[in-house]
Motif scaffolding. Structure first.
Motif, short mmCIF file in Angstrom:
data_model
loop_
_atom_site.label_atom_id
_atom_site.label_comp_id
_atom_site.label_asym_id
_atom_site.label_seq_id
_atom_site.Cartn_x
_atom_site.Cartn_y
_atom_site.Cartn_z
N ASP A 15 56.36 -110.28 28.65
CA ASP A 15 55.33 -111.30 28.49
C ASP A 15 54.55 -111.36 29.81
OD1 ASP A 15 53.79 -113.61 28.25
OD2 ASP A 15 55.44 -114.83 27.47
N VAL A 16 53.59 -110.44 29.94
CA VAL A 16 52.86 -110.29 31.20
C VAL A 16 52.10 -111.57 31.59
CG1 VAL A 16 51.18 -108.91 32.47
CG2 VAL A 16 52.79 -107.79 30.92
N PRO A 17 51.45 -112.27 30.65
CA PRO A 17 50.80 -113.53 31.06
C PRO A 17 51.79 -114.54 31.66
CG PRO A 17 49.92 -112.81 28.96
CD PRO A 17 51.10 -111.91 29.27
N MET A 18 53.01 -114.63 31.10
CA MET A 18 54.01 -115.55 31.66
C MET A 18 54.44 -115.08 33.04
SD MET A 18 57.47 -115.91 32.48
CE MET A 18 58.31 -114.62 31.58
N ILE A 19 54.65 -113.77 33.21
CA ILE A 19 55.06 -113.23 34.51
C ILE A 19 53.98 -113.54 35.55
CG2 ILE A 19 55.53 -111.10 35.81
CD1 ILE A 19 56.66 -109.99 33.08
N HIS A 39 49.79 -106.31 36.67
CA HIS A 39 49.78 -105.16 35.76
C HIS A 39 50.12 -103.87 36.50
CE1 HIS A 39 48.57 -106.52 31.78
NE2 HIS A 39 47.70 -107.35 32.34
N LYS A 40 49.53 -103.67 37.66
CA LYS A 40 49.76 -102.46 38.44
C LYS A 40 51.21 -102.37 38.90
CE LYS A 40 47.60 -99.90 42.24
NZ LYS A 40 46.57 -99.97 43.29
N GLY A 41 51.77 -103.49 39.34
CA GLY A 41 53.17 -103.52 39.76
C GLY A 41 54.12 -103.20 38.63
N ILE A 42 53.83 -103.72 37.45
CA ILE A 42 54.67 -103.46 36.28
C ILE A 42 54.57 -101.99 35.89
CG2 ILE A 42 54.86 -103.90 33.79
CD1 ILE A 42 54.26 -106.89 34.48
N ALA A 43 53.37 -101.44 35.93
CA ALA A 43 53.15 -100.05 35.53
C ALA A 43 53.86 -99.07 36.45
CB ALA A 43 51.66 -99.75 35.50
N ASN A 44 54.11 -99.46 37.69
CA ASN A 44 54.66 -98.54 38.68
C ASN A 44 56.08 -98.88 39.10
OD1 ASN A 44 52.41 -96.63 39.26
ND2 ASN A 44 51.36 -98.57 39.59
N GLN A 56 60.74 -114.67 26.69
CA GLN A 56 61.09 -114.19 28.02
C GLN A 56 61.25 -115.36 28.97
OE1 GLN A 56 58.63 -111.12 29.72
NE2 GLN A 56 59.89 -111.02 31.56
N VAL A 57 62.38 -115.38 29.67
CA VAL A 57 62.69 -116.46 30.61
C VAL A 57 63.03 -115.95 32.01
CG1 VAL A 57 63.49 -117.93 28.70
CG2 VAL A 57 65.16 -116.60 30.03
N ALA A 58 63.11 -114.62 32.17
CA ALA A 58 63.50 -114.04 33.46
C ALA A 58 62.84 -112.67 33.62
CB ALA A 58 65.01 -113.90 33.53
N PHE A 59 62.72 -112.26 34.89
CA PHE A 59 62.06 -110.99 35.20
C PHE A 59 62.58 -110.44 36.51
CE2 PHE A 59 58.46 -108.71 37.25
CZ PHE A 59 58.28 -107.70 36.30
N ALA A 60 62.61 -109.12 36.60
CA ALA A 60 62.91 -108.42 37.86
C ALA A 60 62.33 -107.02 37.74
CB ALA A 60 64.41 -108.34 38.10
N ARG A 61 61.98 -106.45 38.89
CA ARG A 61 61.54 -105.06 38.86
C ARG A 61 62.10 -104.30 40.04
NH1 ARG A 61 56.48 -103.67 41.47
NH2 ARG A 61 55.80 -105.40 42.77
N GLY A 62 62.40 -103.03 39.79
CA GLY A 62 62.89 -102.14 40.82
C GLY A 62 61.85 -101.07 41.11
N VAL A 63 61.42 -101.01 42.34
CA VAL A 63 60.48 -99.99 42.79
C VAL A 63 61.35 -98.88 43.35
CG1 VAL A 63 58.53 -99.45 44.28
CG2 VAL A 63 58.76 -101.75 43.29
N THR A 64 61.29 -97.68 42.75
CA THR A 64 62.30 -96.68 43.06
C THR A 64 61.82 -95.25 42.91
OG1 THR A 64 64.55 -95.96 42.51
CG2 THR A 64 63.18 -96.73 40.68
N ASP A 65 62.52 -94.34 43.59
CA ASP A 65 62.31 -92.91 43.36
C ASP A 65 63.40 -92.35 42.44
OD1 ASP A 65 64.56 -92.77 44.98
OD2 ASP A 65 63.63 -91.59 46.54
N TYR A 66 64.31 -93.20 41.98
CA TYR A 66 65.42 -92.85 41.07
C TYR A 66 66.41 -91.88 41.70
CZ TYR A 66 62.64 -95.07 37.43
OH TYR A 66 61.92 -95.96 36.68
N THR A 67 66.29 -91.62 42.99
CA THR A 67 67.16 -90.65 43.65
C THR A 67 68.06 -91.33 44.67
OG1 THR A 67 65.50 -88.95 43.35
CG2 THR A 67 67.19 -88.51 44.98
N ASP A 68 67.44 -91.99 45.66
CA ASP A 68 68.26 -92.60 46.70
C ASP A 68 67.74 -93.93 47.20
OD1 ASP A 68 67.22 -90.19 49.25
OD2 ASP A 68 66.12 -91.73 48.23
#
Length: 136
Positions: A15-19, A39-44, A56-68
């Protein structure tokens, strides 16, 4: 009895408007952030939503290279749902996700040190080694 939290990393369920509303109006770390930036942060990033009864009541994002390396960003539970253990459930799901299980994590917080410490986070050893270039 608290309602169960369903956690998903499906971007189309967010729910991007809520986020955006929470980050721009209630968070201390992104107050005033533009919708385009959200939007850009979610896309990346690998994003996780927490849902109660399909809302939706909670949110988190991981910015990662999926390696280390991964950086935990924008973690929140809506105020009216706090105190029910949803934040801990969300963090357990993010940190336990198979795509991120073997990476090292970093984060910054002003007020949730005890919560993150319970998941193995600790203050930096040798912080003088680390440098930061702030956004303009």
């Amino acid at each position: 009895m608290r309602a169960p939290l369903h956690i998903s990393s499906e971007r189309d369920e967010l729910d991007v408007p809520m986020i955006h509303r929470y980050l721009s109006e209630q968070s201390y770390w992104k107050r005033g952030v533009a919708m385009e930036t959200v939007h850009k942060g979610i896309a990346n990033a690998l994003c996780f939503g927490g849902y109660v009864d399909d809302q939706q009541v909670a949110f988190a994002r991981g910015v990662t290279d999926y390696t280390d390396f991964a950086y935990l960003r924008d973690v929140f539970v809506l105020p009216q749902y706090q105190g029910r253990g949803y934040g801990k459930q969300l963090l357990a799901a993010v940190l336990g996700d198979a795509r991120l299980r073997d990476v090292g994590w970093m984060l910054a917080t002003d007020d949730a040190h005890a919560l993150y410490a319970s998941f193995g986070f600790a203050a930096l050893e040798g912080p003088q080694k680390y440098m930061r270039r702030p956004a303009p």
